[in-house]
Design an enzyme around this catalytic site. Structure first.
Site, PDB file in Angstrom:
ATOM      1  N   PHE A  11       0.803  -1.228   0.000  1.00  0.00           N
ATOM      2  CA  PHE A  11       0.000   0.000   0.000  1.00  0.00           C
ATOM      3  C   PHE A  11       0.831   1.271   0.000  1.00  0.00           C
ATOM      4  CE2 PHE A  11       0.809  -0.409   4.580  1.00  0.00           C
ATOM      5  CZ  PHE A  11       1.072   0.897   4.935  1.00  0.00           C
ATOM      6  N   LYS A  71      -1.183  -7.432  -9.073  1.00  0.00           N
ATOM      7  CA  LYS A  71      -2.177  -7.313  -8.011  1.00  0.00           C
ATOM      8  C   LYS A  71      -1.802  -6.135  -7.136  1.00  0.00           C
ATOM      9  CE  LYS A  71      -2.778  -8.296  -3.812  1.00  0.00           C
ATOM     10  NZ  LYS A  71      -3.760  -7.320  -3.290  1.00  0.00           N
ATOM     11  N   GLU A 106      -5.107  -3.897  -2.074  1.00  0.00           N
ATOM     12  CA  GLU A 106      -6.541  -3.612  -2.015  1.00  0.00           C
ATOM     13  C   GLU A 106      -6.836  -2.334  -1.245  1.00  0.00           C
ATOM     14  OE1 GLU A 106      -5.712  -6.831   1.156  1.00  0.00           O
ATOM     15  OE2 GLU A 106      -4.917  -6.118  -0.761  1.00  0.00           O
ATOM     16  N   SER A 139       5.421  -7.150   4.178  1.00  0.00           N
ATOM     17  CA  SER A 139       6.037  -7.401   5.487  1.00  0.00           C
ATOM     18  C   SER A 139       6.947  -8.619   5.421  1.00  0.00           C
ATOM     19  CB  SER A 139       4.954  -7.622   6.536  1.00  0.00           C
ATOM     20  OG  SER A 139       4.285  -8.854   6.302  1.00  0.00           O
ATOM     21  N   CYS A 188       9.685   1.278   3.518  1.00  0.00           N
ATOM     22  CA  CYS A 188      10.611   0.226   3.937  1.00  0.00           C
ATOM     23  C   CYS A 188      12.033   0.758   4.041  1.00  0.00           C
ATOM     24  CB  CYS A 188      10.560  -0.955   2.974  1.00  0.00           C
ATOM     25  SG  CYS A 188      11.127  -0.594   1.312  1.00  0.00           S
ATOM     26  N   GLU A 225       9.563  -3.579  13.098  1.00  0.00           N
ATOM     27  CA  GLU A 225       9.133  -2.510  12.198  1.00  0.00           C
ATOM     28  C   GLU A 225       7.792  -1.955  12.663  1.00  0.00           C
ATOM     29  OE1 GLU A 225       9.227  -1.858   7.440  1.00  0.00           O
ATOM     30  OE2 GLU A 225       8.221  -3.680   8.117  1.00  0.00           O
TER      31      GLU A 225
END
Length: 502
Positions: free
Chosen positions: A156, A180, A183, A233, A288, A389
């Site tokens: 995202f 993909k 969402e 992740s 990240c 994180e």
């Protein structure tokens, strides 16, 4: 691309060169994290939708790989121009669905365009090698050919840039592609695929399937998918890597991070503060490559803390679409609550809150997912806040007496994505870059993310695979090498003494 609560569209997939309603009936809300406004509904596509996209990609592969490499590059040149022309619209979409400030969003679009520019060099970077006379009259050559059908599963936090770590390189090398998007942020890629449609690619060269877990699992297991790229992740990256590899796919899985920034006593403090602020709090810490941990060496702590605190308190939290905002919302209210809980846990473990972003003010929209920049001191390397994180605007400060101790703290992390050192000492830099266990190093640079022509080279739990995203690794990942050894008897030359067939 926005919708009102009384006129909300459900997104389509893009399959076989056309916008296609999915077979799915279930959908999720897509909201603006700054206000809670409902923007659209994203379908939770089914395995049948994935199969349709993969089948379209497989059918398009023979024709697309036979398009000459110069023509493929020219399509990418055209894509670059289309993206440049709609930069403002794309940036506004990123801000609206993900929350980051417009300045951050425009930078993200710029990075995506740089990826296309790098991929435009495919006629050069895809070249193989040749050596004649490996034995008398015998030549050997290695050529690169497409891997096949490639898929990417995007996160995202970069709705635009991360898909472009993969898409332009994949199709430039002659592969077909299935994306993909997350969402949580599917709208920006709707614009992108409108632009891809204008390229008049053979139907099925690029495909988009919206959805959640079922789409991911279907891509990982589908026998028609040859390569998977993933960003997310660390725990999910490991699952993706193992599951895709079991089915014989080529995989690159980019996971999480805990990036440390080491500040030496001789650091230029004002420049260092600017670097730390941008790294820790840019995109509300949802990168990240965000620097979420600072290690001060010796007297650097006293020199740094006051100006860093003052600069952090001066940051304005608000809607990313407002030019006065320095820090936008995080992606969702669930993310906000999780980040606040991380701060609460750190305090319970003994950390001290120097700047507290848990309460962001009554002037912000009630439905917004706001959490302000937060600085914690008295953090030790063993605390959870120093090891895991957080993915939010939280900066944990630790102390070390020497550079050796600082390096030990950095190397004690299970992650190895990126790290930075702030100093004017060349010997300290030389020592740090040699000894530190991370794939991307910044020297007086807070966000050491490489440009498109270099690989995004995380280590340890931050990356699973052999070939990294973009740069020369992208061409290696999206091609297979074929070595040809040849001779022709009509040349009149015999077989040399070092090439003997039995």
């Amino acid at each position: 691309m926005t919708s009102t609560p009384t006129d909300v569209r459900t997104l389509d997939n893009y399959v076989g060169g056309a916008w296609t309603p999915p077979a799915a009936t279930e959908a999720l809300d897509v909201t603006n994290p700054a206000s809670g406004e409902l923007l659209a509904r994203v379908p939770l596509s089914l395995a049948a939708d994935v199969d349709a996209a993969v089948s379209a990609a497989r059918a398009a592969l023979p024709a697309w790989r036979d398009v000459n490499v110069i023509e493929r590059a020219r399509r990418l040149f055209k894509l670059r121009e289309l993206l440049v022309a709609r930069t403002d619209e794309l940036a506004a979409s990123v801000t609206r669905e993900m929350g980051k400030t417009l300045i951050d969003a425009r930078a993200e679009i710029g990075r995506a365009i740089e990826m296309v520019e790098a991929a435009c060099a495919i006629p050069t970077t895809m070249q193989g090698r040749i050596l004649e006379d490996v034995s008398r009259g015998i030549d050997a050559e290695t050529v690169r050919q497409p891997v096949g059908v490639c898929a990417a599963i995007a996160p995202f936090n970069f709705p635009m840039m991360v898909p472009f770590w993969f898409l332009p390189f994949a199709i430039g090398c002659g592969n077909t592609f299935v994306l993909k998007p997350s969402e949580q942020v599917p709208l920006t890629q709707q614009i992108v695929f409108e632009l891809l449609h204008e390229l008049e690619l053979p139907p099925g060269v690029v495909n988009l399937v919206n959805g959640g877990r079922e789409v991911v699992e279907s891509l990982l297991d589908h026998p028609g998918v040859d390569a998977i790229s993933f960003v997310g992740s660390a725990p999910v990256a490991k699952l993706v890597y193992e599951r895709a590899a079991r089915s014989g796919k080529r995989v690159q899985a980019l996971g999480g991070a805990k990036n440390h920034m080491v500040v030496m006593p001789d650091a230029v403090i004002d420049k260092t503060v600017a670097g730390l602020i941008g790294s820790a709090f840019g995109a509300a810490g949802q990168r990240c490559m965000a620097g979420s941990a600072v290690v001060t060496v010796g007297e650097a702590h006293e020199r740094l803390l006051e100006p860093l605190t003052a600069a952090t308190r001066a940051l304005q939290v608000g809607d990313g679409a407002d030019s006065a905002s320095d820090v936008g919302p995080v992606v969702s209210c669930e993310a906000r609550d999780r980040i606040v809980d991380w701060v609460d846990r750190a305090v319970a473990d003994g950390a001290t809150v120097v700047v507290d972003g848990r309460a962001t003010g009554e002037d912000l929209p009630a439905g917004g997912a706001f959490v302000g920049p937060t600085i914690l001191t008295d953090v030790t390397p063993r605390m959870a806040i120093a090891q895991e994180e957080v993915f939010g605007p939280v900066l944990a400060i630790m102390r070390a007496e020497t550079l050796d101790e600082a390096i030990a703290i950095v190397n004690g992390s299970r992650f190895g994505n990126g790290t930075s050192i702030f100093t004017e000492s060349a010997p300290a830099v030389r020592r740090y870059r040699h000894d530190v266990e991370a794939g991307m190093i910044g020297v007086n640079i807070g966000v050491a993310a490489p440009v498109a022509f270099f690989p995004f080279s995380g280590w340890k739990d931050s990356f699973l695979g052999d070939l990294h995203a973009h740069g020369p690794d992208a061409v290696d990942f999206f091609t297979r090498k074929k070595t040809v050894t040849s001779r022709y008897f009509s040349s009149g030359q015999g077989t040399g003494s070092y090439f003997v067939e039995n």
